[in-house]
Write an enzyme that holds these catalytic residues in place. Sequence first.
Site, short mmCIF file in Angstrom:
data_model
loop_
_atom_site.label_atom_id
_atom_site.label_comp_id
_atom_site.label_asym_id
_atom_site.label_seq_id
_atom_site.Cartn_x
_atom_site.Cartn_y
_atom_site.Cartn_z
N SER A 162 0.82 -1.20 0.00
CA SER A 162 0.00 0.00 0.00
C SER A 162 0.86 1.27 0.00
CB SER A 162 -0.95 -0.04 1.20
OG SER A 162 -1.96 0.92 1.09
N ASP A 369 -8.22 -6.62 -4.84
CA ASP A 369 -8.02 -5.33 -4.17
C ASP A 369 -8.84 -4.26 -4.88
OD1 ASP A 369 -7.08 -3.31 -2.59
OD2 ASP A 369 -5.07 -3.28 -3.44
N HIS A 428 -5.97 -6.64 -0.93
CA HIS A 428 -4.91 -5.68 -0.64
C HIS A 428 -3.78 -6.31 0.17
CE1 HIS A 428 -3.55 -1.54 -0.56
NE2 HIS A 428 -3.45 -1.55 0.75
#
Length: 445
Positions: A162, A369, A428
Site C-alpha cells: 500500500s 483489491d 490488498h
Amino acid sequence: IKHTIISHTYSGSLCVFTNGGSLDDVKSDWGYVDVRQDAHMFWWLFFHDTSYQPSFLPTLDPVPVILWLQGGPGASGTGYGNFEELGPLDLDLNRRETSWTGLGHVLFVDNPVGSGFSYVSNSNAYTTDIDQIAADMVSVLKGFYATHPELLPNPFYIMCESYGGKIGCSNCTGTQLTSKYSHFQEMEAGTFNINLQGTGLGDGWISAMDSVNSWGPYLYQTGLLDDAGLSAVNKAAAATQASVDAGDWVKATNRWSLTEKPSNVDFYNILAPHHATSALRSHRNISALVAPDLAYAIHVDAYQADPLDTLMNGYVKNYLGIPASVTWGGQSNDVFNAQSGDFMKPVILTVDQLIDTGMKVVVYNGQLDLIVDTPGQEMWMKKLSWGRLGEFMAQDFTPMYAYQGQDTGGFSKKMDNFEFWWVLKAGHMVPADAGEFTLYMLHDI
C-alpha cells in the site's frame, strides 16, 4: 544517530492465550533509533527459522534480510504486518505456517515515525513528505545494522504494501533526482554499505489518481455498482482529479476520502471483508467525520483491529519493555494528517529511477483489491519512460503456481530487472490472503 536498545528481558507472568503460545517461542531482537531530535523509531527483527522452511521450496543461500514496510501512512508493520500477515505468530500467538521467516530474516519497522511503537516527543517532528520519511528510514537502518553488523553481507530486499510501496520507492532511490537520502545513492557514495538487491511494491500507492479513476469502472464491471452508483463514484473521482490538476494536494486528499463511499464494498477485498467491525464503525460515524480524519478511520483504523490493539498494548508492550508513555498506534492519526499534502502525489518517476539502477523491481497486486486495484496499476505502468516498456507490455503473461499441477496462483511478466505479478484470490493484503503463493513469489524474487 543515537541508537538505544531497550530491555530484552521480560519478567512477570506471561499473558495466557486460550490457543496460543508466547513470544518466547520465536527468536527476535528489537530496539529504538533516535533518528532526529524528538523522533524515535522502533524496529523488530525476527531471525530466519528453518522450522518454517516451506516444504515446496528450496532453501535460499545466502539468507536474505527482508524489510517489510506497512501502509497507511500510519499503520504498524510490527503489529499488522507481523501478527496478521507474515510474521511467525498470528494474533493468538499461534504458529503461522506461511511466515516469511522460513525464507529469511524479517525486519519490521514502524514507519513513518509515529506509527506503531515509533513516536515523537514533539509534534513538529512528524514527517510531511516522502523525502523526510526516506531520510528517517536510512537513519533507522544504520542504527539497526550497527547492532547487527553480521547481517551486512546478506542480500537485502525491501518489500512493501500500500502506502509502504510509495515509501519503498523513496527508500531505494529518493522521490527526486536531487534527493540526498536514498539507500541507493548512499550506497553509491559509500556512506551506507548494505547489499541492496531489490524491492517488491505490493498493491503500492504509486499513482493515486490511476487507482481512483479506475474504481468506478472496476466496481461496475464486477457488479458492485449500478448506473447511478457508477455516476456518483466517477463524479467524486473527477472532483479529486480537479484538485490534483490544480496542485491543491490537501484538498485532493480530502476529496479522495469522500470518493471511498460505495456501500457494502470492502476496499481491501471486494469479495471478503477483512475488517467488518472497523468498516461498520467507520460508516456509522461517517457523517460526524471530516477528511482527512475520514480517510484515517477507513484505512489506518482498519489496519488496527481491536484484538490487535489489545495484544500490542498489553502483552507485547510489556514483553518488549516499551516505555510506559508510548501507546501503540496512539499517534497514527497524526501521522496520516501530517502527510496529507503529499499523500496524493504520484511517484511514477521514482519507479523509473529505480529500474535505471539495475536492481530488481517487482510490482505485485492482489486481484480482488479495490483501494489499489489492478486496472489502476496497469494504467500507471503504461506511463513509465523505461525503454523496454513497449516490449514488456506486449508479451504474454505466464501462469505461476506455488505447487506444480495445482490451480494457477497468479501470473507474471518479467523483462530485465522489472517484473509484474497478478496474484489471484488475494486482496490488498496479499500475504494474508494468498500465503503459500506469496512465499513462492517471494522465493522467486
